[in-house]
Design a protein around this motif. Structure first.
Motif, PDB file in Angstrom:
ATOM      1  N   UNK A  33      49.263 -12.576  42.053  1.00  0.00           N
ATOM      2  CA  UNK A  33      50.290 -12.546  41.018  1.00  0.00           C
ATOM      3  C   UNK A  33      51.620 -13.063  41.545  1.00  0.00           C
ATOM      4  N   UNK A  34      51.649 -13.414  42.826  1.00  0.00           N
ATOM      5  CA  UNK A  34      52.854 -14.007  43.404  1.00  0.00           C
ATOM      6  C   UNK A  34      52.500 -15.390  43.932  1.00  0.00           C
ATOM      7  N   UNK A  35      53.514 -16.258  44.013  1.00  0.00           N
ATOM      8  CA  UNK A  35      53.263 -17.642  44.394  1.00  0.00           C
ATOM      9  C   UNK A  35      53.093 -17.825  45.894  1.00  0.00           C
ATOM     10  N   UNK A  36      53.704 -16.963  46.679  1.00  0.00           N
ATOM     11  CA  UNK A  36      53.704 -17.187  48.120  1.00  0.00           C
ATOM     12  C   UNK A  36      53.876 -15.846  48.825  1.00  0.00           C
ATOM     13  N   UNK A  37      52.984 -15.535  49.738  1.00  0.00           N
ATOM     14  CA  UNK A  37      53.133 -14.277  50.455  1.00  0.00           C
ATOM     15  C   UNK A  37      52.024 -14.053  51.455  1.00  0.00           C
ATOM     16  N   UNK A  38      52.286 -13.125  52.387  1.00  0.00           N
ATOM     17  CA  UNK A  38      51.301 -12.731  53.386  1.00  0.00           C
ATOM     18  C   UNK A  38      50.514 -11.536  52.876  1.00  0.00           C
ATOM     19  N   UNK A  39      49.200 -11.614  52.977  1.00  0.00           N
ATOM     20  CA  UNK A  39      48.338 -10.507  52.573  1.00  0.00           C
ATOM     21  C   UNK A  39      48.327  -9.480  53.694  1.00  0.00           C
ATOM     22  N   UNK A  40      48.799  -8.280  53.409  1.00  0.00           N
ATOM     23  CA  UNK A  40      48.834  -7.235  54.435  1.00  0.00           C
ATOM     24  C   UNK A  40      47.691  -6.231  54.294  1.00  0.00           C
ATOM     25  N   UNK A  41      47.113  -6.124  53.092  1.00  0.00           N
ATOM     26  CA  UNK A  41      46.005  -5.177  52.901  1.00  0.00           C
ATOM     27  C   UNK A  41      45.197  -5.569  51.675  1.00  0.00           C
ATOM     28  N   UNK A  42      43.882  -5.459  51.817  1.00  0.00           N
ATOM     29  CA  UNK A  42      42.977  -5.564  50.668  1.00  0.00           C
ATOM     30  C   UNK A  42      42.079  -4.340  50.722  1.00  0.00           C
ATOM     31  N   UNK A  43      42.213  -3.464  49.756  1.00  0.00           N
ATOM     32  CA  UNK A  43      41.425  -2.232  49.713  1.00  0.00           C
ATOM     33  C   UNK A  43      40.434  -2.342  48.550  1.00  0.00           C
ATOM     34  N   UNK A  44      39.162  -2.434  48.885  1.00  0.00           N
ATOM     35  CA  UNK A  44      38.122  -2.593  47.863  1.00  0.00           C
ATOM     36  C   UNK A  44      37.321  -1.311  47.644  1.00  0.00           C
ATOM     37  N   UNK A  45      37.719  -0.229  48.311  1.00  0.00           N
ATOM     38  CA  UNK A  45      36.880   0.981  48.314  1.00  0.00           C
ATOM     39  C   UNK A  45      36.695   1.562  46.918  1.00  0.00           C
ATOM     40  N   UNK A  46      37.751   1.661  46.133  1.00  0.00           N
ATOM     41  CA  UNK A  46      37.622   2.212  44.781  1.00  0.00           C
ATOM     42  C   UNK A  46      36.774   1.305  43.898  1.00  0.00           C
ATOM     43  N   UNK A  47      36.992   0.010  44.024  1.00  0.00           N
ATOM     44  CA  UNK A  47      36.238  -0.939  43.203  1.00  0.00           C
ATOM     45  C   UNK A  47      34.748  -0.869  43.509  1.00  0.00           C
ATOM     46  N   UNK A  48      34.400  -0.685  44.783  1.00  0.00           N
ATOM     47  CA  UNK A  48      32.992  -0.666  45.174  1.00  0.00           C
ATOM     48  C   UNK A  48      32.234   0.518  44.580  1.00  0.00           C
ATOM     49  N   UNK A  49      32.963   1.582  44.240  1.00  0.00           N
ATOM     50  CA  UNK A  49      32.314   2.791  43.704  1.00  0.00           C
ATOM     51  C   UNK A  49      32.162   2.756  42.184  1.00  0.00           C
TER      52      UNK A  49
END
Length: 789
Positions: free
Chosen positions: A44-60
């Motif tokens: 949702x932003x044009x430029x940035x560093x990814x510091x975290x991707x948390x998929x745990x809730x989505x996986x459940x």
């Protein structure tokens, strides 16, 4: 009497029966057993560093099969660029990796970070919303000129936002600069070629299916060139042998260039299917299409034209900043260079031309070919500066163009920008335009508009296009990483019917109608006996697909070559049956005849003999009638034309209404006039849309402000007039067997400058002589502001 079969007939499009009755088979219509659905998590932003991707809730969450991130694609290649440009010093362009899912950084709004694959589309979308992504936002690189001077970098590892600084032809620069020093008059114009979003009727779809039992893959995709997708994705991204990868592009609802390219979603569903051992399907929403389909145009240019005291062109030079977006799309580097710089001579004899292009990375959607691809940008610059020069020197715009045209007796004509035009007659095309547009009656129409309080203007322009990019050995030297030939296999059945398997792809061009017309003409059989097969790498020869108005000139020529092989063999069979020499056999109206006699045998009997060889020259020929041919053109084809547009401008609101539009085109030989007219009509609508309505707008933070039809104005029926079109001017192409040139992009190339020239003319005639240019789109607010200013 008009023909009802073959070349020149107005045969109705046979494919329209299924399209108009809802019986088309589009990619989203295809579903396979065990299919899952993909929903991407996008930045949702044009430029940035990814510091975290948390998929745990989505996986459940219910129905979720797997949540993918970049880690699932370790060891896989990035989506490759198909054309490499070298800069003015001979150095290769900067070429960043384009990962399938973002690795460490996001670089535009819409960049794919993760993807949820689930049992249903609704479950996938719900789970995608549960993926948590933390991003440290960085300054967005948006302004091209500022981007090359320093500051934030789109790709840190490159050390620069300048992809390349290209000069064409570099050896021309000194002579061009010298011509400007001695010129009687110099006209300068700065302009913007606005960014566009293609918006074909059918959004993109990709369905990947890995078959573990056979260890092979099938990708169903909305593509204009399935063989190229197979080559790029198989060899460079996923390391799949081509014989283990089938790519199918069924009915495709429009492309306009935006479906030429290999997109990350195609690679994703193909690889993900292997990892979960189930088919994976992704269907773009229209909102996703705005954010992920390659955009078009987006040039900022300064153009200068040098003239002598009589108005003869002496030199032309340009400096263009071309937006590449965040990554290099498949053909992106070639569009502002070899598809743009080579056309800067236009229809004119300009002795010295120098073109400079600076390609720039920004935090926006990648930019690539859109209907016309480089040719509209070149024509817009040239035809706008010519119109401005005519006003400054007090010369009629048509007269100025006529006196600088390449003469009909000067072909073949070598331009100073590498290409050589084989045929053309620009004076004749302008003669036709003046007649069909009734330019002599303009002043009366202008007076009638004035009675209504409206300002009427007339805009005229010319264009030339280079179609059927070729030959392969030349484009290879220019940086193309693929050949640009075309192929066809012609299979004759025992009862005389013909199946043509072509490497070209139809997504609205009418190949299933026009290609049979050619074979009907060659053999003398009904068009209904010929079937066209395309779009499936499993049953068509290797081909380069459809774009750049190449289908008939290149793909059709391959078909003609293969059919000539068929005819040559069939004549040998007929000669045996008729007890004659094959050199004495003539083929006409589906019948083989011994020259000078009444001895003949029909097409069907010869075909049957080929497959039931009881009476057959077996010592000389193999049974059967099937031939394949590849065609690599020796040159581009060069369609050209002259267009006239009349507009009314409301001085109180700035609203522009296109009242009339006339197009006189030279397409060489025309196979189906009705299809050609339809192609021109569609191109004109897109060009008028660019001139008056369309524009992709980003804010300073890289947010796409025109990300839906609420904010991106597509042309409607009442935005365009009834057109007057003519293609009676015909100078056949000299280097392909059909003498055809290409028509699919012409309208989109020639119409934007005609519209803008007309609006400027209206304002100038009304006394607003200070208004010499307005950037597209000429919205009411922009025109009103110019009037007030």
């Amino acid at each position: 009497m008009p023909k009802d079969q073959g070349i020149g007939a107005r045969s109705k499009r046979r494919e329209d029966v299924r399209f108009l009755t809802g019986a088309g088979r589009y990619t989203d219509d295809i579903n396979v057993p065990g299919q899952t659905y993909a929903a991407f998590v996008r930045s949702e932003v044009a430029h940035g560093k990814i510091t975290k991707i948390d998929t745990s809730d989505a996986e459940k969450m219910p129905g979720v099969v797997k949540v993918f991130t970049a880690a699932d694609f370790d060891g896989k290649g990035g989506v490759p660029c198909g054309w490499q440009i070298h800069d003015r010093q001979g150095n290769p362009m900067l070429e960043p990796k384009h990962p399938i899912l973002a690795e460490g950084k996001v670089r535009y709004v819409g960049d794919a970070i993760a993807c949820v694959v689930a049992e249903t589309l609704e479950q996938a979308r719900d789970a995608a919303e549960a993926v948590v992504v933390d991003i440290d936002e960085l300054p967005a690189v948006m302004d091209m000129k500022a981007a090359v001077k320093g500051g934030a970098l789109v790709h840190d590892e490159l050390g620069s936002n300048l992809c390349y600084d290209w000069g064409f032809i570099e050896d021309n620069k000194a002579a061009t600069d010298a011509a400007f020093e001695t010129a009687h008059h110099v006209t300068t114009l700065e302009l913007v070629n606005n960014r566009l979003i293609a918006n074909p009727m059918e959004p993109r779809v990709a369905l990947g299916h890995y078959n573990r039992a056979m260890d092979d893959y099938t990708l169903y995709t909305t593509s204009q060139n399935p063989h190229v997708i197979r080559l790029l994705m198989g060899a460079f991204v996923l390391s799949i042998p081509e014989h283990k990868l089938r790519v199918v592009a069924p009915d495709v609802g429009g492309g306009f260039g935006s479906k030429i390219f290999h997109y990350i979603e195609e690679a994703f569903v193909t690889h993900a299917s292997r990892l979960i051992n189930r088919p994976v399907k992704w269907t773009s929403t229209r909102s996703e299409a705005f954010l992920t389909d390659a955009h078009g145009r987006d040039h900022v240019t300064k153009i200068e034209l040098a003239l002598d005291k009589d108005g003869m062109f002496q030199a032309l030079r340009t400096e263009t900043y071309a937006n590449m977006g965040a990554y290099l799309s498949t053909f992106a580097p070639s569009v502002p260079t070899y598809l743009h710089g080579t056309l800067m001579a236009g229809n004119y004899k300009t002795p010295h031309i120098y073109v400079n292009v600076k390609a720039v990375f920004t935090n926006t959607v990648p930019v690539d070919a859109y209907r016309g691809a480089g040719r509209p940008e070149a024509t817009f610059q040239l035809e706008r500066v010519i119109d401005k020069a005519a006003r400054e020197m007090g010369i009629d715009p048509i007269e100025l163009r006529r006196k600088n045209f390449v003469g009909a007796d000067e072909f073949p004509y070598q331009t100073p920008v590498a290409v050589a035009y084989d045929t053309g007659n620009y004076q004749a095309t302008m003669d036709v335009l003046e007649k069909i547009a009734d330019l002599a009656g303009f002043e009366k129409r202008r007076a009638d508009s004035a009675k209504k309080g409206l300002w009427r203007g007339l805009g005229v322009n010319c264009y030339i296009e280079a179609c059927g990019i070729a030959p392969s050995n030349l484009v290879g030297q220019l940086g193309a990483r693929a050949g640009l030939y075309e192929s066809a296999t012609v299979r004759v059945n025992a009862t005389g019917g013909i199946v043509v398997m072509t490497g070209s792809h139809s997504h609205g061009q009418g190949h299933e109608t026009a290609f049979p017309q050619v074979i009907s003409e060659m053999i003398g059989i009904p068009e209904s006996q010929v079937e066209i097969v395309h779009g499936d790498t499993a049953n068509t020869p290797m081909g380069m697909g459809t774009y750049g108005s190449r289908s008939l000139a290149v793909g059709g020529s391959a078909m003609v070559k293969a059919t000539n092989k068929i005819i040559a063999k069939a004549k040998k069979i007929a000669a045996h049956l008729l007890e004659a020499s094959d050199g004495d056999i003539e083929l006409k109206d589906g019948k083989f005849t011994v020259a000078g006699t009444d001895k003949s045998v029909d097409w069907g009997s010869v075909c049957l003999a080929a497959y039931v060889p009881h009476n057959y020259p077996l010592a000389e020929l193999e049974p059967g009638l099937e031939e394949t041919a590849f065609y690599d053109p020796s040159n581009f084809t060069y369609p050209s034309g002259a267009y006239a547009c009349e507009v009314e401008v409301d001085p109180d609101t700035g609203k522009v209404t296109v009242c009339a539009f006339a197009a006189a085109d030279d397409f060489g030989n025309v196979i189906n006039p009705m299809i050609v007219e339809g192609q021109v009509h569609g191109g004109l609508a897109q060009g008028i849309g660019q001139a008056l309505l369309e524009g992709a707008v980003y804010d300073e933070n890289g947010q796409l402000l025109s990300g839906s039809y609420m904010d991106y104005a597509m042309p409607r029926a009442d935005d365009v007039p009834f057109y007057t079109v003519d293609h009676s001017c015909c100078t056949p192409c000299t280097h392909n067997p059909l003498g055809v040139k290409g028509c699919g992009e012409a309208g989109a190339i020639g119409s934007p400058p005609a519209v803008v020239n007309a609006v400027i003319d209206a304002l100038q005639r009304a006394g607003k002589t200070n208004v010499t240019h307005i950037d597209m789109p000429l919205s009411p607010s922009r025109v009103w502001a110019a009037i007030q200013g």
